[in-house]
Design an enzyme around this catalytic site. Sequence first.
Site, PDB file in Angstrom:
ATOM      1  N   LYS A  87       9.997  30.169 -70.492  1.00 32.57           N
ATOM      2  CA  LYS A  87       9.183  28.952 -70.389  1.00 32.57           C
ATOM      3  C   LYS A  87       7.966  29.358 -69.130  1.00 32.57           C
ATOM      4  CE  LYS A  87       8.898  23.949 -69.463  1.00 32.57           C
ATOM      5  NZ  LYS A  87       9.759  22.773 -69.045  1.00 32.57           N
ATOM      6  N   SER A 161       8.998  19.132 -71.652  1.00 35.90           N
ATOM      7  CA  SER A 161       7.734  19.922 -71.575  1.00 35.90           C
ATOM      8  C   SER A 161       8.094  21.603 -72.019  1.00 35.90           C
ATOM      9  CB  SER A 161       7.493  20.448 -69.882  1.00 35.90           C
ATOM     10  OG  SER A 161       8.812  20.724 -69.418  1.00 35.90           O
ATOM     11  N   SER A 185      13.303  17.427 -70.464  1.00 34.44           N
ATOM     12  CA  SER A 185      12.365  18.268 -71.092  1.00 34.44           C
ATOM     13  C   SER A 185      12.917  19.652 -71.602  1.00 34.44           C
ATOM     14  CB  SER A 185      11.393  19.015 -69.929  1.00 34.44           C
ATOM     15  OG  SER A 185      10.186  18.018 -69.714  1.00 34.44           O
TER      16      SER A 185
END
Length: 480
Positions: A87, A161, A185
């Site tokens: 990520k 996210s 997330s």
Amino acid sequence: MADSQTPVQRIHAFADDALGELDAVGVAEAIRGGRVSAAEVVEAAIRRAEAVDPALGAIACADFDRARRSATSPVGGFFAGVPTFIKDNVDVAGLPTQEGSAAYLAQPAPADGEFAASFRRLGPVCLGKTQLSEFGISASAESPGREVRNPWDTDYTSGASSAGSAALVAAGVVPFAHGNDGGGSIRIPAAACGLVGLKPSRGRVPQDALMSRMPVRVVADGVLTRTVRDTAAYLRETERLRPVHGLPPVGDVRGAGEGPLRVAMVIESPFTPTDAETAAAVRDAARLLESMGHHVEEIAAPVPASFEEDFKTYYGLLFLYMNATGKRTFDKSFDWHRTESLTRGFAGYSLHRLHRLPAAIARLHGSARRSRELYAGYDLVLTPTVSHLTPRIGHIDPTLPFDIAMERLLAWVGFTPLQNASGDPAVSLPFGLSSQGTPIGVQIAGPMGSEARLLEMAYAVEEARPFARIQDSVGERGLQ
């Protein structure tokens, strides 16, 4: 992938190639057994990414050439040679850390951060970095021009996210990918994309310095997977490399546990109503657990009335910090005025409540005590992962006026933030498909350090209710 008369909404990359339909453990075993090479599976993942990412928007920064070179001589580790993504809010040497924002132009990181260094020691080959909502704020990654779409139906969000990671795993590009969770997330995109998403206990997994220095350490790192055994193997192998003092060991969990458990069920968040389909899925999950011999009791949400306000005030503090230190923390090109209205609004919200911040932080720290009181009477807690079905792209647009975006955000995220405050682990598991064709997730949470028990329960659920697979769904379109 489709002509203009028949737009494709459901997309996956599964194909008859070196990756096939294997999970991360399966790929690792195939490489060790000589049935495929690391170079072959990495090349297959790159081809899959190139085929479907134009429709998904999940990749923030591709690093395919370096991945190909790495695959020719993979490092050791249980997951040696398995392709993955990291990520884009943790540092990876040689790649920029853009944080999903257009407010600055990130330079390549000089070295791996704590998480990437730990993850690489397990042996996976990183193909690049995945897209997220700006600074991980929103529960939907749909910045203008950078929307991350759900492979189950590209009209819908893949959550946030850790949206990009979830979309790529769900679509079959890679078997697992990194995510982190500061308010849900890992768990929210897992629910939206039909994946297993476990937020570990605070301190279980190494973190980059910026996240580990927070006044309340709400963020935890982990992985998104398609199978429980991949999540279990990731935690096992991370623990073998870095045993954690002060937490019960996860160990080598390979199946369901024994003995009846006391499970509290919470259907309604105190902040927002749960829709009928989501509530029905949780009650169905409760009946499944009861059929296994567990005792399930419905209770009111064990959350104080102040929690929502405290969490919002604290999160706003983080974005005030970014405003004040952005040129130093991110890059000298940082311009606060180029951030999204949701980011600016969150910071402004906290600015007008700074006098309440010390008490808010104290109450958030107190979540750990309230959690211990709850788990004195129960072993696990069953809830929805999110309060309603996955929204369409545009519903939580971060450029909307702050009040509108925040209201819609909170209406969806009614359950996950509690474990971020308390530090407890929780896992989202797929539990069928909704009437709109997107997955529904249920959440099972436990006390600090109870990952082994959560994994045992997750194995039991997976065995009893095999997770829906995107490649089996009617109307899907595969890799062309």
